[in-house]
Motif scaffolding. Structure first.
Motif, short mmCIF file in Angstrom:
data_model
loop_
_atom_site.label_atom_id
_atom_site.label_comp_id
_atom_site.label_asym_id
_atom_site.label_seq_id
_atom_site.Cartn_x
_atom_site.Cartn_y
_atom_site.Cartn_z
N THR A 539 -69.18 20.00 33.42
CA THR A 539 -69.40 20.28 34.84
C THR A 539 -69.28 21.77 35.16
OG1 THR A 539 -67.05 19.94 35.38
CG2 THR A 539 -68.50 18.02 35.46
N LEU A 540 -68.78 22.56 34.22
CA LEU A 540 -68.71 24.01 34.42
C LEU A 540 -69.91 24.67 33.78
CD1 LEU A 540 -64.93 24.77 33.73
CD2 LEU A 540 -66.05 24.39 35.93
N ARG A 541 -70.34 25.77 34.35
CA ARG A 541 -71.50 26.47 33.80
C ARG A 541 -71.37 27.96 34.06
NH1 ARG A 541 -76.30 25.76 38.13
NH2 ARG A 541 -75.07 25.46 40.02
N GLY A 542 -72.15 28.71 33.30
CA GLY A 542 -72.20 30.14 33.50
C GLY A 542 -70.88 30.84 33.25
N LEU A 543 -70.56 31.75 34.15
CA LEU A 543 -69.37 32.57 34.01
C LEU A 543 -68.09 31.76 34.04
CD1 LEU A 543 -68.27 35.45 33.81
CD2 LEU A 543 -68.29 35.54 36.31
N SER A 544 -68.02 30.76 34.91
CA SER A 544 -66.80 29.96 35.00
C SER A 544 -66.57 29.16 33.72
CB SER A 544 -66.87 29.01 36.21
OG SER A 544 -68.04 28.21 36.14
N ARG A 545 -67.63 28.67 33.11
CA ARG A 545 -67.49 27.92 31.85
C ARG A 545 -67.04 28.85 30.73
NH1 ARG A 545 -69.13 23.29 29.28
NH2 ARG A 545 -69.70 23.49 27.09
N TRP A 546 -67.66 30.02 30.63
CA TRP A 546 -67.28 30.96 29.57
C TRP A 546 -65.82 31.37 29.71
CZ3 TRP A 546 -65.12 35.58 28.59
CH2 TRP A 546 -65.38 36.18 27.35
N THR A 547 -65.42 31.71 30.93
CA THR A 547 -64.05 32.15 31.16
C THR A 547 -63.04 31.06 30.85
OG1 THR A 547 -64.85 33.62 32.92
CG2 THR A 547 -62.49 33.15 32.87
N ALA A 548 -63.31 29.85 31.34
CA ALA A 548 -62.38 28.74 31.11
C ALA A 548 -62.28 28.39 29.63
CB ALA A 548 -62.83 27.51 31.90
N MET A 549 -63.40 28.37 28.92
CA MET A 549 -63.37 28.04 27.50
C MET A 549 -62.66 29.12 26.70
SD MET A 549 -64.64 25.06 27.06
CE MET A 549 -63.81 24.67 28.62
N PHE A 550 -62.83 30.38 27.10
CA PHE A 550 -62.14 31.47 26.39
C PHE A 550 -60.64 31.37 26.59
CE2 PHE A 550 -60.15 35.67 26.65
CZ PHE A 550 -60.35 36.10 25.34
N ILE A 551 -60.22 31.12 27.82
CA ILE A 551 -58.79 31.06 28.10
C ILE A 551 -58.14 29.84 27.45
CG2 ILE A 551 -57.12 30.67 29.97
CD1 ILE A 551 -58.82 32.48 31.71
N LEU A 552 -58.80 28.69 27.55
CA LEU A 552 -58.18 27.46 27.08
C LEU A 552 -58.37 27.21 25.58
CD1 LEU A 552 -59.11 25.05 30.01
CD2 LEU A 552 -56.99 26.31 29.65
N LYS A 553 -59.51 27.62 25.06
CA LYS A 553 -59.80 27.34 23.65
C LYS A 553 -59.91 28.58 22.79
CE LYS A 553 -60.16 22.91 24.44
NZ LYS A 553 -59.16 21.95 23.89
N GLY A 554 -60.21 29.71 23.42
CA GLY A 554 -60.34 30.94 22.64
C GLY A 554 -61.71 31.15 22.05
N MET A 555 -62.60 30.16 22.20
CA MET A 555 -63.95 30.26 21.63
C MET A 555 -64.95 29.74 22.64
SD MET A 555 -63.24 28.90 17.75
CE MET A 555 -64.98 29.06 17.32
N PRO A 556 -65.34 30.55 23.64
CA PRO A 556 -66.29 30.12 24.66
C PRO A 556 -67.64 29.79 24.07
CG PRO A 556 -65.97 32.48 24.75
CD PRO A 556 -64.97 31.96 23.77
N ARG A 557 -68.24 28.76 24.60
CA ARG A 557 -69.55 28.33 24.11
C ARG A 557 -70.49 28.15 25.28
NH1 ARG A 557 -67.75 23.59 19.78
NH2 ARG A 557 -66.50 24.94 18.44
N GLY A 558 -71.75 28.50 25.03
CA GLY A 558 -72.80 28.28 26.02
C GLY A 558 -72.71 29.18 27.21
#
Length: 558
Positions: A539-558
């Motif tokens: 449900t997240l996309r764009g900048l919010s998805r990248w930021t959340a995935m980087f913070i929570l997982k350390g490896m943003p995707r898409g």
């Protein structure tokens, strides 16, 4: 996609292993301590970068610049700074959830002992039932608590005059408003609110698409069955594209209208950026704003010489800008006025000559005696806007690839794709600019004004006439952009449009109820985004998805 160097480079993990105590070292990349370190690093770069780069790029640091630098570092590295506050929100929420799960796990273990600790077992069972909630609500509650703590920390900070940067993407819009009674985090709150609402909308679209696809697959069997995931993505994309286009159209119309008539409702830096692209003379903007208030108009003596100096600067007679001599209505009654003024090409219409409205842009770019026409003005402004957009969007499209996957630039396929994407983005901004001017000139000189010659130009040139037409038309240019960028641009402009809908007097009142509402919106929005990233990442996309995935997982995707 995650940068290749980020995937392979071990330095970050080594640093984390040294910083994190041995008792906290786990193989999971989403451990609270790791989340806190990544959040602090990213937040600090977003808050310090836009301020430090201009200071350090000015060359030698004199005493004043050193004091400014020390002041910025002191504010941003403090407990009330953005980096620490966001770390408390994300890292604290993860830690709270981590220990909540550990606590409930131990309660469950204690409740199973029936022999020597009967009373303890009963108490543990009661506590366990009281703390039993679904994982989704656990995440939301924990992050809502820590998000509230984060905004309380930011509200306790002193105001800074060095953070006027709301027009720059990927930066933190804090301390934008000049009034000390206004909330310094309002723009940030609106940004998070918009991203949270987008996550809710995406979740709704996914649920709707799943029902449609499942019903469609139920009607098919055997070899006629289709790929569910492909159909699901296609259905969601169709719904999202329509919403993105509508959001951008409505938001851009409101923003452009406020640029002409209520610029105080927009960030000052954003007004400067729009003004640089629009290239409108300040005297013309002042006349439009006075016309809205009734302090200037055709046939009115108030400020009737406001545009006379502008006409003279453009090489036309003073009288072309004198509202007392300009005809208010079209038709035959205007012919005598135009003949006396020596204006050609406005037979049948009234109002300010378009040569003054154009500001000489078309004439300075296109020669041959046709540069002053409305078509030449729109083409010239569109061409200039395209060149400015190329300079603006080239780093946006090429820099991420250059930093993360530089070898791909040697591929003709990748290079062609990047160039086409750059051209589309530049063409989008070019058409956006030229469409405003085309709609304005069509309304006041070639379309509405000629169809209704008895309609006063005080209305046609007013806030609900040609300017409104231009504001309503320009948003359609979003369809030129690609689907992903279309959504990101819509999410970028929507917080600014929402900001213009709020009353200035209410925002500057500084009442406790206003602060309470903002804090509630901030904490719920940030908690919703974190919850979505953990449980519904699609449900997240764009900048919010990248930021959340980087913070929570350390490896943003898409």
């Amino acid at each position: 996609m995650a940068p290749e160097w980020f995937k392979s480079h071990p330095s970050l993990n080594n640093i984390l292993n040294r910083i994190i105590p041995k008792t906290f070292q786990r193989p999971e990349n989403d451990h609270p301590a790791r989340i806190a370190v990544r959040t602090y690093a990213l937040s600090l770069s977003l808050s310090l970068g836009p301020v430090l780069i201009p200071l350090l790029s000015e060359g030698r640091l004199n005493k004043k610049r050193r004091n400014n630098l020390a002041s910025v570092l002191k504010k941003e590295l403090s407990v009330s700074g953005f980096a620490f506050a966001m770390t408390a929100a994300a890292g604290g929420g993860a830690a709270l959830e981590f220990y909540w799960k550990r606590f409930t796990k131990r309660l469950g273990q204690a409740a199973r002992f029936k022999a020597d600790a009967h009373r303890l077992a009963v108490l543990s069972d009661v506590l366990l039932r009281g703390t039993e909630v679904s994982p989704l609500y656990e995440t939301f509650i924990c992050n809502a608590i820590t998000s509230l703590l984060a905004i309380l920390l930011m509200h306790s900070r002193r105001r800074s005059s060095l953070t006027d940067r709301a027009d720059i993407p990927l930066t933190v819009p804090i301390d934008e408003l000049g009034d000390r009674k206004s909330s310094p985090t309002l723009d940030l709150t609106l940004l998070l609110l918009v991203r949270a609402l987008d996550a809710f909308a995406q979740r709704f679209f996914h649920q709707h698409a799943e029902k449609v696809v499942d019903n469609k697959q139920a009607e098919m069997s055997g070899e006629s069955s289709v790929d569910r995931n492909r159909l699901l993505r296609k259905k969601v994309a169709v719904l999202t594209d329509k919403l993105d286009a509508f959001v951008f159209w409505a938001a851009s119309a409101r923003i452009m209208w406020c640029f002409f008539y209520r610029p105080e409702r927009l960030p000052r830096s954003y007004v400067r950026w729009i003004g640089a692209l629009a290239n409108v003379d300040e005297r013309l903007l002042e006349a439009l704003r006075r016309l809205r208030k009734g302090a200037w108009g055709y046939g009115k003596p108030e400020s009737h010489l406001l545009l006379s100096t502008m006409a003279a600067d453009l090489g036309y007679p003073h009288s072309w800008g004198d509202s007392l001599h300009l005809p208010e209505y079209g038709g035959k009654v205007s012919e005598a006025s135009w003949k006396a003024l020596g204006v050609h090409g406005r037979t049948g219409v009234g109002g300010l000559p378009c040569e003054i409205v154009h500001g000489g842009v078309g004439s300075s770019v296109i020669s041959g005696g046709v540069g002053g026409s409305c078509a030449a003005n729109s083409l010239a402004r569109g061409g200039l806007g395209f060149l400015e957009a190329l300079a603006l969007y080239t780093p946006v499209h090429f820099l991420p690839v250059l930093l993360t996957r530089p070898k791909e630039l040697l591929s003709s396929v990748v290079l062609k794709k990047l160039i086409l994407s750059l051209v589309r983005s530049s063409l989008f901004l070019s058409v956006f600019i030229s469409s405003v001017w085309s709609a304005v000139c069509f309304t006041r000189s070639w379309g509405i004004a000629r169809l209704f010659p008895r309609l006063s130009h005080n209305f046609i040139d007013g806030p609900f006439g040609c300017i409104m037409a231009g504001c309503l038309v320009c948003g359609g240019s979003i369809w030129i952009e690609q689907g992903r960028r279309r959504g990101e641009i819509a999410l970028y402009v929507l917080p600014r449009a929402l900001r213009t809908l709020l009353s200035e007097s209410w925002l500057r009142s500084g009442t406790k109820s206003l602060m309470a509402m903002e804090r509630l919106a901030f904490s719920l929005s940030l908690a919703s985004i974190v919850t979505a990233s953990r449980h519904y990442p699609e449900t997240l996309r764009g900048l919010s998805r990248w930021t959340a995935m980087f913070i929570l997982k350390g490896m943003p995707r898409g």
